[in-house]
Enzyme design. Structure first.
Site, PDB file in Angstrom:
ATOM      1  N   ARG A 142     -10.751  -5.014   1.432  1.00  0.00           N
ATOM      2  CA  ARG A 142     -10.584  -5.416   0.032  1.00  0.00           C
ATOM      3  C   ARG A 142     -10.672  -6.933  -0.020  1.00  0.00           C
ATOM      4  NH1 ARG A 142      -4.847  -4.731  -1.328  1.00  0.00           N
ATOM      5  NH2 ARG A 142      -4.732  -6.996  -1.325  1.00  0.00           N
TER       6      ARG A 142
ATOM      7  N   HIS B 207      -5.129  -6.873  -4.704  1.00  0.00           N
ATOM      8  CA  HIS B 207      -4.927  -5.444  -4.995  1.00  0.00           C
ATOM      9  C   HIS B 207      -5.274  -5.164  -6.453  1.00  0.00           C
ATOM     10  CE1 HIS B 207      -3.082  -1.577  -5.609  1.00  0.00           C
ATOM     11  NE2 HIS B 207      -2.232  -2.095  -6.448  1.00  0.00           N
TER      12      HIS B 207
ATOM     13  N   TYR C 180       0.360 -12.900   1.685  1.00  0.00           N
ATOM     14  CA  TYR C 180       0.537 -11.977   2.805  1.00  0.00           C
ATOM     15  C   TYR C 180      -0.640 -11.891   3.773  1.00  0.00           C
ATOM     16  CZ  TYR C 180      -1.842  -8.842  -0.553  1.00  0.00           C
ATOM     17  OH  TYR C 180      -2.719  -8.287  -1.446  1.00  0.00           O
TER      18      TYR C 180
END
Lengths: 324, 371
Positions: B265, B269, B278
């Protein structure tokens, strides 16, 4: 006229539904060879085959989730959840998926899924086998929730539920499975989502459903010995809730006692009390009273007689109402 | 003791490991795989390239629309175009697809219009297409729930006969869900004609794949009794070939297959997320070199199957599409308030009718007050 137990009446109703529509499937744990732990599906797999009476793996979310897919494909699954307390693993599939698909799809996807749940206590079972989860489902838009209380309704209501294009939570009072009554299968059934006055009276109305209907009738019989004429209503449909029948009754009797096994807080009794207060306030001679399970987990079976409303607790509520 | 010491393969680096099925390298070199031969015309590769570019443009435009307040949220597919177009173009019209919420490329392959797709993220409805018409179920936001619907639908197909199959899309995070595992059990024991297409994009919001599984996801299939394969999810040809093979197996009564499309990805998100909290920028750089579109472009150029005018024409089409997406979004009328009450039930209840009528009268009272 013939005599049926509730279990046999449901079995005949399912059989009739399967005969009438080849898209009707029965699925669940042990529904095939065993005929269900309560034998409600007895003989169906033998007569309709394994493709229509499907013994599933032991996973409730899987039962409901695959039933949703089958319904999207044009089938009409009738799922059996073996016992009330085991419906919770399927909760997301029922309340977030099954209940909402028609709405989400603007009516393009109908999910004619029936979920049969033997519910309620009184059979001395271990935990998770005696619960009354109806309020969770009645609170969820998109589901219809009904509870039968006798063999005639068992036969007709299961056929109506299976024929409905909406998802129906079909509650079966497990402690009444073996009680018998006479009825004629060819009789014209009442509409599925209507309550019924099953005993007329003038002094007070008792509304009950499922396993508590018998307790309510027994209370009315006992009260008659004291010269009191109690009207008893079998609600039959919990969502939609036919409050009109209850309101009509309360406008005549002025008093209402609602009886159910589920804990009283936020239960069906609360909803009925609110509606009667909103719509028939000036007819009331006493506050609406609720007799139900305590707001505790269902207790160990040696204590269930204390938990479950019985004749005396119902009559006590009747006395309190009439004393107002 | 490490995982390797107890015989558990360590989650591999971006290479995808030795079992990765690849037909087009990141450098754009065509390679063969003995189990997945793919006889594909230049015209078809060009068509795949066009799909990849257009869905990326759709995605970029939708992200911009969200930033401008026209969409409530957007789940970007950036980086996953090949997994979705490759698998989506393997579907026949009769095949039914059950997406998660990021499958804009699959929706594209199923003919969903931009307005039908964006209406969910704009907050107008829950998806504007008819699942039965498009053979695409509505997006599923509860992760993994749709894998059971797909399996049940496949069981229905099995009873109906015919040669259609089902594909269920989900992510690496969803592979931890009970429903996905139950779907695997059902599909296996009933030999249902369903393909489980897992886009392992390495991150479930902020949770890395290591938090979902100690073994490569495709290897889980074996435990359920059906084959699993890991394909290069950034390789549109590998995704096409592997999905086609799995669908063919399903059609011919060989039951389910799990395809793990090993991908990444590239974006957040959703537009509400901040991946810089993160993950490292260096990780992104590694994957940027594996871009699913660049390798097809390189292959088409080097092999002489497309020239500059082709790429220019696709680019022009992308610009036009972006304008269409934008117009479809901003021109979308707000829904009628009374739609709140519509289609809750197939058979409307008297109680809800009364609530609707009450609210309609309440709204009318404001109108009357203005006159």
């Amino acid at each position: 006229m013939a005599t049926y137990t509730l279990a046999k009446a449901l079995n005949d109703g399912l059989r009739a539904a399967m005969d009438a529509d080849p898209k009707v499937l029965v699925m669940g744990e042990d529904v095939g060879k065993l005929g269900g732990v309560f034998r409600v599906t007895d003989g169906l797999q033998k007569d309709f085959g394994e493709d229509r009476v499907i013994d599933t793996p032991l996973a409730e979310s899987g039962i409901i989730g695959t039933a949703i897919g089958l319904a999207m494909r044009g089938y009409r699954p009738v799922c059996e959840i073996q016992f009330d307390g085991f419906v919770y693993p399927a909760f997301d599939q029922i309340v977030s998926q099954l209940a909402k698909m028609h709405y989400r799809s603007k009516g393009n996807v109908a999910l004619p899924v029936t979920i049969r749940i033997p519910f309620g206590g009184g059979i001395g079972a271990v935990e998770h086998h005696s619960e009354s989860p109806e309020a969770y489902f009645a609170h969820t838009a998109g589901l219809k929730v009904v509870a039968c209380s006798n063999p005639a309704d068992g036969y007709h209501m299961i056929k109506q539920a299976v024929a409905s294009d909406d998802p129906v939570i079909f509650l079966e009072p497990k402690r009444r499975y073996w009680e018998k009554a006479e009825f004629d299968q060819s009789d014209t059934p009442q509409q599925l989502h209507q309550a019924r006055v099953i005993r007329p009276g003038t002094d007070l109305t008792i509304a009950a459903y499922g396993p508590m209907v018998k307790v309510a009738l027994d209370a009315a019989t006992a009260a008659e010995e004291d010269g009191r004429q109690l009207e008893v209503i079998d609600l039959r449909s919990l969502s939609p809730l036919d409050s009109d029948t209850v309101l009509d009754s309360v406008r005549r009797t002025g008093r209402l006692v609602v009886v159910h096994e589920a804990p009283v807080t936020l239960g069906l009794g609360s909803e009925l009390a609110a509606r009667v207060t909103e719509q028939a306030f000036y007819s009331l001679e006493a506050p609406v009273l609720r007799v139900g399970g305590f707001d505790t987990p269902y207790p160990p079976s040696r204590l269930e007689e204390d938990f479950l409303p019985d004749l005396d607790r119902v009559l006590d509520a009747v006395d309190r109402s009439l004393a107002f | 003791m490490t995982l390797g010491d107890i015989g558990v393969p360590v989650v591999p680096e971006p290479s995808g490991g030795p079992d990765l099925v690849q037909l087009l390298t990141p450098e754009g070199e065509r390679v063969e795989h003995p189990d997945y031969p793919l006889d594909i015309s230049a015209e078809d590769v060009r068509a795949l390239y066009r799909d990849l570019v257009l869905v990326r443009r759709l995605d970029v435009e939708a992200t911009a629309l969200q930033r401008q307040g026209e969409l409530g949220i957007w789940a970007s597919l950036l980086g996953q175009e090949a997994a979705q177009i490759g698998s989506g173009r393997a579907l026949r019209p009769g095949d039914m697809a059950f997406p998660s919420y990021r499958e804009h490329g699959v929706a594209w392959c199923k003919g969903v219009q931009p307005s039908e797709l964006l209406s969910l993220y704009r907050g107008n409805d829950f998806g504007g297409w008819n699942p039965a018409e498009r053979n695409l179920a509505l997006y599923s936001i509860v992760i993994g729930a749709q894998t059971l619907h797909a399996t049940g639908y496949a069981m229905g197909m099995q009873r109906d006969g015919g040669e259609d199959a089902v594909i269920a899309y989900f992510g690496d995070g969803a592979s931890s869900q009970g429903d996905v595992n139950e779907a695997f059990v059902w599909a296996s024991v009933f030999n249902a004609p369903v393909v489980f297409f897992c886009q392992n994009n390495q991150w479930a919001i902020s949770e890395p794949i290591e938090k979902q599984s100690r073994i490569p996801l495709y290897q889980r299939a074996r435990g359920f009794g059906f084959p699993g394969v890991r394909v290069d999810g950034n390789d549109v040809l590998a995704c096409l070939a592997a999905t086609r093979a799995a669908l063919d197996a399903a059609r011919t009564g060989q039951g389910p297959t799990l395809i793990e499309a090993f991908t990444y990805r590239m974006g957040a998100h959703t537009t509400s997320d901040d991946p810089t909290r993160y993950r490292l920028a260096s990780e992104l750089e590694i994957w940027r070199l594996r871009d699913p579109i660049e390798r097809v472009k390189a292959y088409l150029s080097r092999s002489g199957q497309a020239d500059a005018s082709f790429f220019d024409s696709v680019e022009e089409e992308a610009v036009d599409l972006a304008a269409q997406v934008r117009a479809a979004c901003v021109d979308m009328p707000d829904p009628d308030p009374l739609e709140i009450f519509s289609e809750v039930y197939a058979e409307q209840t008297p109680h809800l009718t009364a609530q609707r009528d009450g609210y309609a009268a309440y709204l009318d009272s404001f109108e009357e007050a203005q006159h």
